[in-house]
Scaffold this motif. Structure first.
Motif, PDB file in Angstrom:
ATOM      1  N   ALA A  72      -2.715  -2.543   4.806  1.00  0.00           N
ATOM      2  CA  ALA A  72      -2.505  -2.678   6.157  1.00  0.00           C
ATOM      3  C   ALA A  72      -1.395  -1.615   6.216  1.00  0.00           C
ATOM      4  O   ALA A  72      -0.682  -0.860   5.519  1.00  0.00           O
ATOM      5  N   ASP A  73      -0.835  -1.263   7.571  1.00  0.00           N
ATOM      6  CA  ASP A  73       0.155  -0.338   7.806  1.00  0.00           C
ATOM      7  C   ASP A  73       0.922  -0.654   9.367  1.00  0.00           C
ATOM      8  O   ASP A  73      -0.092  -0.154  10.078  1.00  0.00           O
ATOM      9  N   ILE A  74       1.635  -1.523   9.274  1.00  0.00           N
ATOM     10  CA  ILE A  74       2.311  -1.995  10.573  1.00  0.00           C
ATOM     11  C   ILE A  74       3.704  -1.489  10.768  1.00  0.00           C
ATOM     12  O   ILE A  74       4.447  -1.574   9.769  1.00  0.00           O
ATOM     13  N   SER A  75       3.976  -1.019  11.733  1.00  0.00           N
ATOM     14  CA  SER A  75       5.360  -0.820  12.262  1.00  0.00           C
ATOM     15  C   SER A  75       5.810  -1.772  13.356  1.00  0.00           C
ATOM     16  O   SER A  75       5.264  -1.975  14.187  1.00  0.00           O
ATOM     17  N   ARG A  76       7.076  -2.510  13.377  1.00  0.00           N
ATOM     18  CA  ARG A  76       7.864  -3.092  14.299  1.00  0.00           C
ATOM     19  C   ARG A  76       9.120  -2.744  14.422  1.00  0.00           C
ATOM     20  O   ARG A  76       9.513  -2.083  13.370  1.00  0.00           O
ATOM     21  N   ILE A  82       6.255   1.621  16.816  1.00  0.00           N
ATOM     22  CA  ILE A  82       5.376   0.457  16.978  1.00  0.00           C
ATOM     23  C   ILE A  82       3.921   0.810  16.340  1.00  0.00           C
ATOM     24  O   ILE A  82       3.534   2.151  16.831  1.00  0.00           O
ATOM     25  N   GLU A  83       3.437   0.334  15.498  1.00  0.00           N
ATOM     26  CA  GLU A  83       2.307   0.781  14.664  1.00  0.00           C
ATOM     27  C   GLU A  83       1.177  -0.319  14.658  1.00  0.00           C
ATOM     28  O   GLU A  83       1.520  -1.680  13.912  1.00  0.00           O
ATOM     29  N   ASP A  84       0.019  -0.159  15.100  1.00  0.00           N
ATOM     30  CA  ASP A  84      -0.987  -1.122  15.116  1.00  0.00           C
ATOM     31  C   ASP A  84      -2.166  -0.517  14.191  1.00  0.00           C
ATOM     32  O   ASP A  84      -2.143   0.792  14.087  1.00  0.00           O
ATOM     33  N   ILE A 133      -2.515   3.547  15.017  1.00  0.00           N
ATOM     34  CA  ILE A 133      -1.896   4.451  16.225  1.00  0.00           C
ATOM     35  C   ILE A 133      -0.363   3.776  16.256  1.00  0.00           C
ATOM     36  O   ILE A 133       0.078   2.927  16.051  1.00  0.00           O
ATOM     37  N   GLU A 134       0.521   5.069  16.160  1.00  0.00           N
ATOM     38  CA  GLU A 134       1.951   4.648  15.845  1.00  0.00           C
ATOM     39  C   GLU A 134       2.844   5.510  16.423  1.00  0.00           C
ATOM     40  O   GLU A 134       3.425   6.598  15.960  1.00  0.00           O
ATOM     41  N   PRO A 135       3.082   5.430  17.877  1.00  0.00           N
ATOM     42  CA  PRO A 135       4.030   6.324  18.727  1.00  0.00           C
ATOM     43  C   PRO A 135       5.447   5.920  18.280  1.00  0.00           C
ATOM     44  O   PRO A 135       5.724   4.840  18.084  1.00  0.00           O
ATOM     45  N   GLY A 138       0.890  -1.017   0.050  1.00  0.00           N
ATOM     46  CA  GLY A 138       0.032  -0.118  -0.039  1.00  0.00           C
ATOM     47  C   GLY A 138       0.853   1.241  -0.136  1.00  0.00           C
ATOM     48  O   GLY A 138       0.377   2.160  -0.319  1.00  0.00           O
ATOM     49  N   TYR A 139       2.152   1.157   0.231  1.00  0.00           N
ATOM     50  CA  TYR A 139       3.163   2.468   0.286  1.00  0.00           C
ATOM     51  C   TYR A 139       4.467   1.709   0.441  1.00  0.00           C
ATOM     52  O   TYR A 139       4.677   0.435   0.358  1.00  0.00           O
ATOM     53  N   ALA A 140       5.555   2.642  -0.054  1.00  0.00           N
ATOM     54  CA  ALA A 140       6.799   2.145  -0.320  1.00  0.00           C
ATOM     55  C   ALA A 140       7.153   1.354   0.971  1.00  0.00           C
ATOM     56  O   ALA A 140       7.349   1.931   2.128  1.00  0.00           O
ATOM     57  N   THR A 156      10.793  -1.682  10.939  1.00  0.00           N
ATOM     58  CA  THR A 156      10.121  -1.851   9.761  1.00  0.00           C
ATOM     59  C   THR A 156       8.781  -1.379   9.641  1.00  0.00           C
ATOM     60  O   THR A 156       7.902  -1.285  10.628  1.00  0.00           O
ATOM     61  N   ASP A 157       8.350  -0.955   8.768  1.00  0.00           N
ATOM     62  CA  ASP A 157       7.040  -0.170   8.410  1.00  0.00           C
ATOM     63  C   ASP A 157       6.479  -0.453   7.149  1.00  0.00           C
ATOM     64  O   ASP A 157       6.893  -0.211   5.951  1.00  0.00           O
ATOM     65  N   LEU A 158       5.675  -1.607   7.103  1.00  0.00           N
ATOM     66  CA  LEU A 158       5.022  -2.500   5.996  1.00  0.00           C
ATOM     67  C   LEU A 158       3.916  -2.543   5.807  1.00  0.00           C
ATOM     68  O   LEU A 158       3.340  -3.334   6.783  1.00  0.00           O
TER      69      LEU A 158
HETATM   70 MN    MN Z   1       3.128   2.907   8.699  1.00  0.00          MN
END
Ligand code: MN
Ligand code: GLY
Ligand code: MN
Length: 437
Positions: A264-268, A403-405, A379-381, A222-224, A253-255
């Motif tokens: 989706a938009d998840i960061s770990r 971290i993004e959920d 939410i991604e602080p 959905g994004y690079a 990682t933001d994938l």
């Molecule tokens: Mn993201």
């Protein structure tokens, strides 16, 4: 009835019978000469049609015998051998609920006749393909007008804000697609964590994500992709993904995989070598606590700004506890001193677009929007301490953590759609030390 017909009906019901709505689809983008970028449909157009071919315009006329008109490419045997099948005009009418289909190359000549005597033109043309024609549409006369016929004074209105209002509340069809995108992306993040090791290149981890989401039906992201090891994590949208991961560093990682146009938009953030150092773990725990403080507030009726304020408070308190900031919590918050290290806002709507459309303020007011069930957002602080930040102890430098959920508002609270992507320190270390998927 298809979800797309339902949405068209809903939109038509909110326009009066004196209106015509025009929604312009996306064109193919040239990369070089005769090679194009992969086609991606315009989101408003896809939302209302589910139709995924380039060069289309959809026209909706409330309270009309032929309410749904489409301009599109017609069938072309030679082009279809070269570039793939097309629905064609007949296919649009037989299989896609279109009442009347016309060739796209006749759009500019035929469109004004479709206005008939209607006065209000509602237009979603997000790429400006027909901006040059708007003046003509306003003044165009009926083809059969007589010199003494009544003049029609038309007005042009933006349709996108109305579609955005609809898109903020996801219907069941959309929720199923978003859930599949999150399931795929959770699996992708797990695969990336398990593959990480000292010496691997960021681009290899990025490719592992793409490979995994493809197994769950995602065609694209959905994004690079962002795979940022060490100090690269300071760049919020780092997209180069070409550094070697170093032992002792973190990887941010933001994938997000895209499933049938929903992302989706998840960061770990995890340690390259599978074990957090004490300083990394200390900062990580603050960011996770901040995320959880926001998530706990999610329910219908909560105000959007309270989520941001809750996580900034936890982040500020954590930075004070570690001595990275000094002073009094209320002073720090009042002056926004934590923002030096927390940097960005911490959430946005998510759906067809990663930063999906929709206002964060109630209409015609300065009030923040109130959450309703079937809204979906991130939410991604984060905390970011650059390697060259000499105002903090050396042990904190070079630590970038986000971290993004992805959160769905339910009738009674929330569902964290991405909680299965390892997020606690123990879950991440266990995931990385186990080869089992
Ligand atoms: Mn993201
Ligand atoms: N991946 C972009 C964002 O998190 O907003
Ligand atoms: Mn995001």
């Amino acid at each position: 009835m298809s979800p797309y017909s339902l949405r068209r009906l809903q939109l038509a019901a909110s326009l009066d019978s004196d209106s015509v709505a025009i929604i312009v689809g996306n064109k193919e983008q040239v990369r070089n000469l005769n090679i194009g970028y992969p086609f991606r449909q315009d989101n408003d157009f896809f939302y209302l049609t589910g139709f995924n071919e380039p060069d289309c315009v959809c026209v909706i006329r409330p309270a009309h015998d032929t309410p749904f008109v489409m301009f599109s490419r017609d069938s072309d045997a030679n082009m279809e051998v070269q570039f793939g099948a097309r629905a064609g005009l007949a296919g649009l009418e037989s299989d896609h609920g279109v009442n009347k289909a016309y060739p796209i190359n006749e759009f500019e000549t035929l469109i004004t006749s479709l206005f008939e005597k209607r006065h209000k033109l509602f237009i979603s043309d997000n790429h400006g393909n027909y901006h040059h024609a708007l003046g003509h549409w306003l003044t165009a006369k009926q083809p059969d007008h007589a010199f003494d016929s009544i003049k029609i004074h038309r007005s042009i209105h933006q349709l996108s804000p109305m579609i955005a209002q609809m898109r903020v509340i996801k219907d069941n069809h959309e929720l199923a697609l978003i859930k599949q995108a999150t399931i795929a992306s959770v699996a992708g993040h797990i695969k990336v964590m398990k593959t990480a090791k000292a010496g691997i290149n960021e681009r290899q981890l990025s490719a592992e994500f793409n490979h995994t989401i493809s197994q769950y039906g995602c065609d694209s992201v959905g994004y690079a992709n962002i795979v940022a090891s060490g100090n690269n994590g300071m760049c919020l949208h780092y997209e180069e993904n070409n550094s070697e991961c170093q032992d002792g560093d973190l990887v941010l990682t933001d994938l997000g995989g895209e499933y049938q146009c929903y992302t989706a938009d998840i960061s770990r953030t995890f340690p390259v070598n599978g074990t957090f150092s004490a300083p990394q773990a200390a900062i990580y725990q603050i960011v996770l606590d901040a995320l959880d403080a926001s998530i706990a507030l999610v329910k219908p009726g909560a105000k959007w700004n309270t989520l941001f304020e809750a996580n900034q408070r936890v982040l500020a308190q954590g930075l004070l506890d570690l001595g990275i900031l000094t002073g009094d919590l209320e002073e720090v918050i009042a002056q926004g001193l934590q923002r030096e290290f927390t940097v960005h806002k911490t959430g946005h709507w998510m759906g067809l677009h990663v930063h999906d459309v929709g206002s964060y303020q109630a209409s015609n007011s300065d009030e923040w929007i109130t959450l309703e069930s079937n809204m979906v957002f991130t939410i991604e602080p984060g905390i970011y301490i650059p390697a060259n930040c000499d105002k903090v102890d050396a042990k904190w430098r070079g630590i970038a953590i986000r971290i993004e959920d992805d959160i769905l508002v339910t009738e009674s609270g929330y569902l964290n759609l991405t909680e299965k992507a390892p997020r606690t320190i123990a879950e991440i270390e266990a995931c990385m030390s186990s080869n089992k998927l």
